[in-house]
Design a protein around this motif. Structure first.
Motif, PDB file in Angstrom:
ATOM      1  N   ALA A  39      26.697   1.286 -17.794  1.00 27.92           N
ATOM      2  CA  ALA A  39      28.075   1.678 -17.480  1.00 27.92           C
ATOM      3  C   ALA A  39      28.501   2.900 -18.293  1.00 27.92           C
ATOM      4  O   ALA A  39      29.173   3.803 -17.778  1.00 27.92           O
ATOM      5  CB  ALA A  39      29.020   0.501 -17.749  1.00 27.92           C
ATOM      6  N   VAL A  40      28.084   2.957 -19.552  1.00 28.86           N
ATOM      7  CA  VAL A  40      28.407   4.123 -20.387  1.00 28.86           C
ATOM      8  C   VAL A  40      27.728   5.374 -19.836  1.00 28.86           C
ATOM      9  O   VAL A  40      28.337   6.454 -19.753  1.00 28.86           O
ATOM     10  CB  VAL A  40      27.993   3.857 -21.841  1.00 28.86           C
ATOM     11  N   TYR A  41      26.449   5.236 -19.453  1.00 30.55           N
ATOM     12  CA  TYR A  41      25.727   6.387 -18.885  1.00 30.55           C
ATOM     13  C   TYR A  41      26.380   6.863 -17.590  1.00 30.55           C
ATOM     14  O   TYR A  41      26.559   8.073 -17.381  1.00 30.55           O
ATOM     15  CB  TYR A  41      24.270   5.992 -18.639  1.00 30.55           C
ATOM     16  N   ARG A  42      26.731   5.926 -16.724  1.00 30.55           N
ATOM     17  CA  ARG A  42      27.339   6.312 -15.442  1.00 30.55           C
ATOM     18  C   ARG A  42      28.701   6.953 -15.659  1.00 30.55           C
ATOM     19  O   ARG A  42      29.038   7.948 -14.994  1.00 30.55           O
ATOM     20  CB  ARG A  42      27.472   5.075 -14.560  1.00 30.55           C
ATOM     21  N   HIS A  43      29.476   6.441 -16.582  1.00 34.35           N
ATOM     22  CA  HIS A  43      30.795   7.019 -16.869  1.00 34.35           C
ATOM     23  C   HIS A  43      30.659   8.437 -17.397  1.00 34.35           C
ATOM     24  O   HIS A  43      31.383   9.353 -16.969  1.00 34.35           O
ATOM     25  CB  HIS A  43      31.523   6.125 -17.875  1.00 34.35           C
ATOM     26  N   LYS A  57      30.941  14.529 -16.192  1.00 30.90           N
ATOM     27  CA  LYS A  57      30.367  15.871 -16.207  1.00 30.90           C
ATOM     28  C   LYS A  57      30.115  16.431 -14.814  1.00 30.90           C
ATOM     29  O   LYS A  57      29.716  17.596 -14.696  1.00 30.90           O
ATOM     30  CB  LYS A  57      29.048  15.856 -16.987  1.00 30.90           C
ATOM     31  N   HIS A  58      30.308  15.639 -13.777  1.00 32.65           N
ATOM     32  CA  HIS A  58      30.018  16.087 -12.408  1.00 32.65           C
ATOM     33  C   HIS A  58      31.223  15.784 -11.512  1.00 32.65           C
ATOM     34  O   HIS A  58      31.250  14.766 -10.804  1.00 32.65           O
ATOM     35  CB  HIS A  58      28.762  15.403 -11.854  1.00 32.65           C
ATOM     36  N   PRO A  59      32.232  16.640 -11.517  1.00 33.46           N
ATOM     37  CA  PRO A  59      33.405  16.408 -10.653  1.00 33.46           C
ATOM     38  C   PRO A  59      33.081  16.421  -9.174  1.00 33.46           C
ATOM     39  O   PRO A  59      33.826  15.838  -8.385  1.00 33.46           O
ATOM     40  CB  PRO A  59      34.342  17.563 -11.034  1.00 33.46           C
ATOM     41  N   GLU A  60      31.991  17.082  -8.775  1.00 35.04           N
ATOM     42  CA  GLU A  60      31.655  17.132  -7.347  1.00 35.04           C
ATOM     43  C   GLU A  60      31.257  15.773  -6.805  1.00 35.04           C
ATOM     44  O   GLU A  60      31.224  15.587  -5.578  1.00 35.04           O
ATOM     45  CB  GLU A  60      30.514  18.132  -7.109  1.00 35.04           C
ATOM     46  N   ALA A  61      30.968  14.816  -7.685  1.00 36.36           N
ATOM     47  CA  ALA A  61      30.541  13.484  -7.245  1.00 36.36           C
ATOM     48  C   ALA A  61      31.675  12.464  -7.277  1.00 36.36           C
ATOM     49  O   ALA A  61      31.445  11.299  -6.948  1.00 36.36           O
ATOM     50  CB  ALA A  61      29.382  12.982  -8.114  1.00 36.36           C
ATOM     51  N   TRP A  62      32.883  12.868  -7.651  1.00 35.81           N
ATOM     52  CA  TRP A  62      33.975  11.897  -7.792  1.00 35.81           C
ATOM     53  C   TRP A  62      34.347  11.245  -6.463  1.00 35.81           C
ATOM     54  O   TRP A  62      34.482  10.034  -6.380  1.00 35.81           O
ATOM     55  CB  TRP A  62      35.194  12.574  -8.410  1.00 35.81           C
ATOM     56  N   GLY A  63      34.468  12.048  -5.435  1.00 38.41           N
ATOM     57  CA  GLY A  63      34.868  11.503  -4.141  1.00 38.41           C
ATOM     58  C   GLY A  63      33.729  11.311  -3.170  1.00 38.41           C
ATOM     59  O   GLY A  63      33.969  11.026  -1.992  1.00 38.41           O
ATOM     60  N   ALA A  64      32.493  11.455  -3.641  1.00 35.81           N
ATOM     61  CA  ALA A  64      31.333  11.350  -2.758  1.00 35.81           C
ATOM     62  C   ALA A  64      30.933   9.898  -2.575  1.00 35.81           C
ATOM     63  O   ALA A  64      31.062   9.087  -3.491  1.00 35.81           O
ATOM     64  CB  ALA A  64      30.163  12.144  -3.334  1.00 35.81           C
ATOM     65  N   PRO A  65      30.420   9.550  -1.394  1.00 34.02           N
ATOM     66  CA  PRO A  65      29.898   8.188  -1.182  1.00 34.02           C
ATOM     67  C   PRO A  65      28.632   7.964  -1.997  1.00 34.02           C
ATOM     68  O   PRO A  65      28.054   8.915  -2.548  1.00 34.02           O
ATOM     69  CB  PRO A  65      29.631   8.140   0.330  1.00 34.02           C
ATOM     70  N   PRO A  66      28.172   6.718  -2.098  1.00 34.27           N
ATOM     71  CA  PRO A  66      26.994   6.432  -2.935  1.00 34.27           C
ATOM     72  C   PRO A  66      25.759   7.244  -2.572  1.00 34.27           C
ATOM     73  O   PRO A  66      25.021   7.679  -3.454  1.00 34.27           O
ATOM     74  CB  PRO A  66      26.772   4.929  -2.723  1.00 34.27           C
ATOM     75  N   ARG A  67      25.507   7.465  -1.269  1.00 40.92           N
ATOM     76  CA  ARG A  67      24.300   8.202  -0.886  1.00 40.92           C
ATOM     77  C   ARG A  67      24.360   9.639  -1.376  1.00 40.92           C
ATOM     78  O   ARG A  67      23.367  10.174  -1.891  1.00 40.92           O
ATOM     79  CB  ARG A  67      24.134   8.159   0.628  1.00 40.92           C
ATOM     80  N   GLU A  68      25.520  10.288  -1.234  1.00 37.41           N
ATOM     81  CA  GLU A  68      25.646  11.660  -1.707  1.00 37.41           C
ATOM     82  C   GLU A  68      25.579  11.719  -3.230  1.00 37.41           C
ATOM     83  O   GLU A  68      25.067  12.686  -3.795  1.00 37.41           O
ATOM     84  CB  GLU A  68      26.958  12.255  -1.201  1.00 37.41           C
ATOM     85  N   ARG A  69      26.094  10.695  -3.897  1.00 34.15           N
ATOM     86  CA  ARG A  69      25.990  10.678  -5.366  1.00 34.15           C
ATOM     87  C   ARG A  69      24.536  10.619  -5.816  1.00 34.15           C
ATOM     88  O   ARG A  69      24.148  11.286  -6.777  1.00 34.15           O
ATOM     89  CB  ARG A  69      26.748   9.470  -5.931  1.00 34.15           C
ATOM     90  N   ARG A  70      23.730   9.816  -5.130  1.00 36.56           N
ATOM     91  CA  ARG A  70      22.319   9.764  -5.490  1.00 36.56           C
ATOM     92  C   ARG A  70      21.642  11.108  -5.263  1.00 36.56           C
ATOM     93  O   ARG A  70      20.770  11.524  -6.048  1.00 36.56           O
ATOM     94  CB  ARG A  70      21.630   8.658  -4.692  1.00 36.56           C
ATOM     95  N   ALA A  71      22.018  11.796  -4.183  1.00 42.28           N
ATOM     96  CA  ALA A  71      21.439  13.115  -3.925  1.00 42.28           C
ATOM     97  C   ALA A  71      21.843  14.109  -5.012  1.00 42.28           C
ATOM     98  O   ALA A  71      21.020  14.907  -5.479  1.00 42.28           O
ATOM     99  CB  ALA A  71      21.882  13.618  -2.551  1.00 42.28           C
ATOM    100  N   ARG A  96      19.296  16.108  -7.589  1.00 41.62           N
ATOM    101  CA  ARG A  96      19.306  17.562  -7.783  1.00 41.62           C
ATOM    102  C   ARG A  96      19.515  17.915  -9.244  1.00 41.62           C
ATOM    103  O   ARG A  96      18.921  18.862  -9.757  1.00 41.62           O
ATOM    104  CB  ARG A  96      20.400  18.187  -6.915  1.00 41.62           C
ATOM    105  N   THR A  97      20.354  17.159  -9.915  1.00 42.01           N
ATOM    106  CA  THR A  97      20.591  17.411 -11.343  1.00 42.01           C
ATOM    107  C   THR A  97      19.336  17.166 -12.152  1.00 42.01           C
ATOM    108  O   THR A  97      19.011  17.921 -13.069  1.00 42.01           O
ATOM    109  CB  THR A  97      21.731  16.512 -11.844  1.00 42.01           C
TER     110      THR A  97
END
Length: 313
Positions: free
Chosen positions: A233-237, A242-256, A260-261
C-alpha cells in the motif's frame, strides 16, 4: 411515502450501528467470564455490522449527520474501548503499566476516528486519496490488537505471545499504526474485472469454508496478511503520487503506465529472443589443439588400424 423519507428505513442503519456497539462491548463481559472465543466473536460481529451500516444507509438513501456521529461513537466503543478492556481483563489486571497501555490504545482510537471525520470534509486531497485510509482503520485495528488472544484461544495454551510485555508492546504498536500516516488500501474502491469474478467467488467460498472449519486460525492468518499488505500500500501510494496521469485511469491503463515506467527506468530484464543483426556466439579454439588442425581418431574416421603399423620396418 417515498423510501428516503420513511422513518422505518432511516432507523435501520442506526439500529445496525447500535447493535455493533452492543456486540463490541459484550466482548468485555465475555473476557471477564474467561470466555475467550466469545470475546473474539463479539468483536468480529461488531466489525461485520460496522461494514454493513454505512452501505445500507447509502443504498437506502438514509444517510444523516446523526448516523455519522453515531457510527464514530460506536467504532470508538467497539474497537477502542472494548478490545482494550478485553485485553486488560484477560492478561493485564495485575500490572499497573497494563492500564496505561489500555488507555493509550483507547485514546489513539478516538484520535484516529476524529482525524478520519476531518478528512471527509477535506476537498484539497488528490483524487487517488480515496483509494487509501490514513493509518489502520478502526475495525482492522480492533481485530489486530486481539491477535494474542486469538492465538491463545486457538492453541488453548498461553504461549510467549500471551506474555504481559508482549501484549503491551503489541497494543502500543497497533495504536501507533492507527494514528500514523501510513496508507492502507481501502476495499471500498477496489474494482474487480469481469474475468476475475468467477475465481474471486471460488476464493470467497474457500474462505467461508476455512472460517467455518478453522475460525480462529483463519482469522489469525487474515490479520497477518493484512499487516503484510501495508508495504504494498505504501509503494502504490507513493507511485500514484509521482504519476498524476494514472489518477483517473482504469486498472488496465494503470498497469500499462507502470510497465512503460519500468522500461524507462531499465527495470525490465532484456529479451532472450534473437534480434536481427545480432552477433552469434563464437566458439574459441581449445588451448592444446593440434597445429595441423583438429586431430581425429581412427574410430572417428571409421578406419581399422593395422596390427603391423607399430612394428619396425
Amino acid at each position: 411515502m417515498s423510501m428516503h423519507t420513511a422513518p422505518g428505513v432511516r432507523l435501520l442503519p442506526n439500529a445496525i450501528t447500535v447493535l455493533a456497539m452492543c456486540a463490541g462491548l459484550s466482548a468485555v463481559q465475555f473476557a471477564l467470564n474467561g470466555q475467550l472465543k466469545g470475546a473474539i466473536a463479539a468483536v468480529a460481529v461488531a466489525a461485520v455490522l460496522d461494514g454493513l451500516d454505512g452501505r445500507i444507509a447509502r443504498l437506502l438513501d438514509a444517510t444523516s449527520k446523526m448516523g455519522a456521529e453515531l457510527d464514530s461513537l460506536s467504532d470508538a466503543m467497539s474497537f477502542g474501548v472494548a478490545p482494550a478492556l478485553t485485553l486488560y481483563a484477560w492478561q493485564l489486571q495485575d500490572n499497573r503499566a497494563g492500564w496505561i497501555v489500555a488507555l493509550i490504545f483507547a485514546v489513539c482510537m478516538v484520535l484516529r476516528l476524529a482525524r478520519f471525520n476531518t478528512l471527509l470534509d477535506d476537498t484539497d486531497q488528490p483524487p487517488y486519496a480515496k483509494e487509501f485510509f490514513v493509518g489502520v482503520p478502526a475495525p482492522a485495528a480492533g481485530l489486530l490488537v486481539l491477535l494474542p488472544l486469538v492465538l491463545t484461544a486457538h492453541f488453548d495454551y498461553p504461549g510467549w505471545w500471551a506474555n504481559q510485555n508482549v501484549v503491551m508492546v503489541w497494543m502500543v504498536l497497533i495504536a501507533a499504526l492507527m494514528v500514523s500516516r501510513v496508507p492502507t488500501l481501502s476495499l471500498k474502491t477496489v474494482k474487480v474485472p469481469p474475468r476475475a469474478a468467477a475465481p474471486l467467488l471460488v476464493l470467497v467460498a474457500l474462505l467461508a469454508a476455512a472460517i467455518i472449519m478453522f475460525p480462529l486460525i483463519s482469522l489469525a492468518i487474515a490479520m497477518v496478511l493484512y499487516l503484510l499488505h501495508v508495504p504494498y500500500a505504501v509503494y502504490r501510494h507513493n507511485w500514484l503520487a509521482k504519476h498524476p496521469e494514472a489518477w483517473g485511469a482504469p486498472p488496465r491503463e494503470r498497469r500499462a503506465i507502470r510497465r512503460r515506467t519500468q522500461r524507462r527506468l531499465g527495470l525490465r530484464p532484456p529479451l532472450r529472443r534473437r534480434v536481427a543483426g545480432a552477433a552469434r556466439r563464437v566458439r574459441l579454439a581449445r588451448r592444446h589443439s593440434h597445429p595441423d588442425g583438429p586431430r581425429r581418431s581412427w574410430r572417428s574416421l571409421e578406419l581399422r588400424r593395422s596390427r603391423n603399423d607399430g612394428a619396425p620396418r
